[in-house]
Design an enzyme around this catalytic site. Structure first.
Site, short mmCIF file in Angstrom:
data_model
loop_
_atom_site.label_atom_id
_atom_site.label_comp_id
_atom_site.label_asym_id
_atom_site.label_seq_id
_atom_site.Cartn_x
_atom_site.Cartn_y
_atom_site.Cartn_z
N LYS A 10 0.84 -1.21 0.00
CA LYS A 10 0.00 0.00 0.00
C LYS A 10 0.87 1.25 0.00
CE LYS A 10 0.85 1.32 4.50
NZ LYS A 10 1.66 2.51 4.82
N ASP A 140 -2.36 -2.00 10.04
CA ASP A 140 -2.43 -1.99 8.58
C ASP A 140 -2.87 -3.33 7.99
OD1 ASP A 140 -1.55 0.61 8.62
OD2 ASP A 140 0.49 0.16 7.94
O1 C5P Z 1 -0.35 -1.51 14.66
P1 C5P Z 1 1.10 -1.68 14.37
O2 C5P Z 1 1.71 -2.82 15.13
O3 C5P Z 1 1.41 -1.73 12.91
O4 C5P Z 1 1.80 -0.35 14.90
C1 C5P Z 1 3.19 -0.27 15.09
C2 C5P Z 1 3.49 0.96 15.93
O5 C5P Z 1 3.26 2.14 15.13
C3 C5P Z 1 2.66 1.13 17.17
O6 C5P Z 1 3.21 0.43 18.25
C4 C5P Z 1 2.73 2.64 17.39
O7 C5P Z 1 3.97 3.00 17.96
C5 C5P Z 1 2.72 3.17 15.96
N1 C5P Z 1 1.37 3.51 15.50
C6 C5P Z 1 0.74 4.64 16.01
N2 C5P Z 1 -0.52 4.97 15.60
C7 C5P Z 1 -1.17 4.21 14.67
C8 C5P Z 1 -0.54 3.07 14.12
C9 C5P Z 1 0.73 2.74 14.56
O8 C5P Z 1 1.31 5.34 16.85
N3 C5P Z 1 -2.37 4.58 14.28
#
Ligand code: C5P
Length: 309
Positions: A10, A140
């Site tokens: 993406k 994601d």
């Molecule tokens: O959800 P995911 O594991 O992909 O997110 C990785 C990190 O990215 C989270 O731990 C956070 O630090 C950051 N993040 C965030 N806000 C979001 C998505 C991700 O701060 N909406």
């Protein structure tokens, strides 16, 4: 018995980032756009008690963790646990999406593994359940199941498909080395604190989708989409990786009509007026020495789907 699933990378055509929530995430207005660059995940039946094993091939395979942290392995175990079965499966990732590149490659593999294991184990899990399991794996992951173009709210996992007309042509400039998503969000907070605006969700207004951007997508108008591209993480990615400014400039100079950092970076995304322009911009970027490689592609394309079984 094997099932192979193809899954797209993406780019975020809008990444509006709200303030830091108490749970460590940021509220987003995240317009995801699935592109033809993608990975393939093959799930092969394994003997009872074998557990979940993992292999990976591709140019960046050396950077892919093959331990329990891998999202594809976590997806297989999560799906098995949900159905009360053993996660006996071998997963092979044929990796073409840049690793830690801001194109949700790890998330794509998680989504692909959910679909591949669901088919291999003949579970017939409803799409709604797969989307909920995907949201547990990462912000994601649900979009990689859905594909197309979608608005992600909350931390990006609450999705609404958006209407799009036609095909848009993109170039992705892949950098040497990745950027950590948490580090880029953290840098975004730090820059907001340094600017005196505050970084908490009580300081920063909740972002919303840009109506001009939604209209550009619905109308199939690349010039209007190029003018509306925004990424609130871009200044943070540039702060951590200042060399990306030269990559963005090189693509624009080569004829791209729009340029931005993809997600948390460091991959840079360039919108072009047609497929021919995309090939020319990719060649110019590769020759510029401002990136490791550049790839021309297009979208939107569908989400994770079984290719062969
Ligand atoms: O959800 P995911 O594991 O992909 O997110 C990785 C990190 O990215 C989270 O731990 C956070 O630090 C950051 N993040 C965030 N806000 C979001 C998505 C991700 O701060 N909406």
């Amino acid at each position: 018995m094997s099932v192979t699933v193809r899954v797209p990378a993406k780019v975020n055509v809008q990444l509006g980032v709200g303030g830091l929530r108490r749970d460590g995430f940021h509220d987003l207005a995240n317009v995801f756009f699935a592109v033809a660059l993608g990975d393939e995940v093959t799930a092969t039946a394994a003997a009872p008690g074998a557990g979940t094993t993992l292999t990976c091939t591709g140019p960046d395979a050396g950077q892919v963790p093959l331990d329990d942290s891998n999202l594809a392995a976590r997806a297989a175990r999560l799906l098995a646990a949900h159905h009360g079965i053993e996660p006996d499966v071998h997963l092979h990732i044929a990796k073409d999406i840049p690793v830690a590149g801001g194109m949700a490659g790890g998330s794509a593999d998680g989504a692909a593994a959910l679909v591949a294991c669901d088919a291999l184990w003949a579970l017939d899990t409803p799409q709604e359940t797969l989307l909920a399991l995907a949201a547990e794996l990462g912000s994601d992951v649900p979009f990689a199941l859905l594909g197309g173009v979608a608005l992600g709210r909350g931390r990006g996992e609450i999705l609404e498909s958006l209407p799009v007309t036609g095909t848009f042509h993109w170039v992705f400039a892949v950098a040497d080395g990745g950027l950590s998503t948490p580090a880029v969000f953290h840098e975004c907070d730090r820059l907001r604190e340094a600017a005196g605006t505050g970084s908490a969700d009580t300081d920063v207004p909740t972002p919303d989708a840009d109506p001009a951007l939604l209209a550009a997508l619905a109308d199939g108008d690349p010039a209007a989409l190029a003018a509306a591209l925004t990424n609130d993480l871009q200044s943070a990615a540039l702060s951590l990786r200042p060399a990306l400014a030269a990559t963005l400039a090189a693509g624009t100079q080569a004829g791209a009509i729009g340029a931005l950092v993809s997600g948390s970076g460091p991959t840079c995304a360039f919108l072009t007026k047609d497929a021919e322009a995309a090939e020319a911009v990719a060649a110019a970027l590769t020759a510029s020495g401002t990136c490791r490689t550049a790839r021309a592609t297009h979208g939107p394309v569908p989400g994770a789907a079984v290719r062969t079984r």
